[in-house]
Design a protein around this motif. Structure first.
Motif, short mmCIF file in Angstrom:
data_model
loop_
_atom_site.label_atom_id
_atom_site.label_comp_id
_atom_site.label_asym_id
_atom_site.label_seq_id
_atom_site.Cartn_x
_atom_site.Cartn_y
_atom_site.Cartn_z
N TYR A 15 1.03 -1.29 0.09
CA TYR A 15 0.05 -0.08 0.01
C TYR A 15 0.95 1.42 -0.08
O TYR A 15 0.67 2.00 -0.83
N ASP A 16 1.87 1.55 1.05
CA ASP A 16 2.42 2.63 1.13
C ASP A 16 3.56 3.08 -0.22
O ASP A 16 3.44 4.15 -0.53
N PHE A 21 4.02 6.32 -4.80
CA PHE A 21 4.55 6.43 -6.42
C PHE A 21 3.10 7.25 -6.96
O PHE A 21 3.36 8.29 -7.80
N TYR A 22 2.10 7.09 -6.61
CA TYR A 22 1.07 7.76 -7.39
C TYR A 22 0.74 9.22 -6.99
O TYR A 22 0.58 10.04 -7.73
N THR A 23 1.02 9.45 -5.73
CA THR A 23 0.86 10.85 -5.13
C THR A 23 2.35 11.60 -5.39
O THR A 23 2.12 12.97 -5.69
N GLN A 24 3.42 11.05 -5.40
CA GLN A 24 4.55 11.78 -5.47
C GLN A 24 5.07 11.82 -6.90
O GLN A 24 5.64 12.86 -7.39
N LYS A 25 5.11 10.82 -7.60
CA LYS A 25 5.27 10.63 -9.07
C LYS A 25 4.42 11.22 -9.98
O LYS A 25 4.72 11.81 -11.05
N LEU A 26 3.47 10.89 -9.84
CA LEU A 26 2.07 11.07 -10.80
C LEU A 26 1.13 12.11 -10.42
O LEU A 26 0.06 12.75 -11.08
N ASP A 33 -7.84 6.32 2.64
CA ASP A 33 -6.91 5.34 3.18
C ASP A 33 -7.49 4.94 4.67
O ASP A 33 -7.26 5.43 5.51
N THR A 34 -8.27 3.95 4.58
CA THR A 34 -9.18 3.50 5.74
C THR A 34 -8.59 2.17 6.06
O THR A 34 -8.90 1.09 5.13
N LEU A 58 -6.14 1.00 -4.59
CA LEU A 58 -4.90 0.34 -4.61
C LEU A 58 -5.31 -0.87 -3.68
O LEU A 58 -5.65 -0.96 -2.64
N ALA A 59 -5.34 -2.10 -4.46
CA ALA A 59 -5.39 -3.37 -3.70
C ALA A 59 -4.45 -4.31 -3.67
O ALA A 59 -3.76 -4.82 -4.44
N LYS A 60 -4.02 -4.38 -2.35
CA LYS A 60 -2.90 -5.20 -2.19
C LYS A 60 -2.98 -6.79 -2.34
O LYS A 60 -4.18 -7.26 -1.71
N ALA A 61 -2.17 -7.39 -3.00
CA ALA A 61 -2.30 -8.67 -3.10
C ALA A 61 -2.32 -9.61 -1.91
O ALA A 61 -1.41 -9.26 -1.14
#
Length: 140
Positions: A15-16, A21-26, A33-34, A58-61
């Motif tokens: 998750y983290d 990646f998505y918030t800082q790079k894109l 985030d619950t 974002l679904a963690k395997a």
């Protein structure tokens, strides 16, 4: 009848690292985030900046069978399409942040497009559509 696709589940390793990646790079926004104690997992939703449409869940395997799909959710095809109002701005910023492009920008009849990889290797189009062209016209 009116229906909408609200979320697309993206299988991630962690998750983290995915949030980073998505918030800082894109420059995506972390919408939610619950922690869900009953399932011992998190409900993590991100969205492109300024978007009011579909979001990424974002679904963690959580099982070995899910892990093999991380980074290959579309079998090597472009999986997601990120539309922008300023291709050059976003392309240059993404390059500066270390995003790997696997197809350089090209002009097409519908707009300007380049293909990049996310942190796991899923392929994305970064696309700025020409006025009057919508993504749906090119998805058929």
């Amino acid at each position: 009848m009116k229906q909408n696709i609200v979320h697309i589940a993206l299988v991630v390793n962690d998750y983290d690292e995915a949030i980073a990646f998505y918030t800082q790079k894109l420059n995506f926004v972390l919408v939610e985030d619950t922690y869900q104690a009953e399932q011992d997992k998190r409900w993590v939703v991100v969205s492109p900046p300024g978007s009011t449409g579909t979001t990424l869940l974002l679904a963690k395997a959580s099982k070995p069978i899910q892990e093999k799909f991380i980074g290959d959710q579309a079998g090597g095809r472009v999986f997601l399409f990120l539309s922008t109002d300023d291709f050059d701005r976003d392309y240059q910023e993404m390059l500066a942040k270390g995003i790997e492009f696997v197809r350089e920008p090209k002009a097409a009849d519908y707009g300007t497009v380049a293909v990049f990889k996310d942190l796991y290797g899923n392929l994305w189009d970064l696309v700025q559509f020409t006025d009057g062209h919508l993504m749906q016209e090119h998805m058929q």
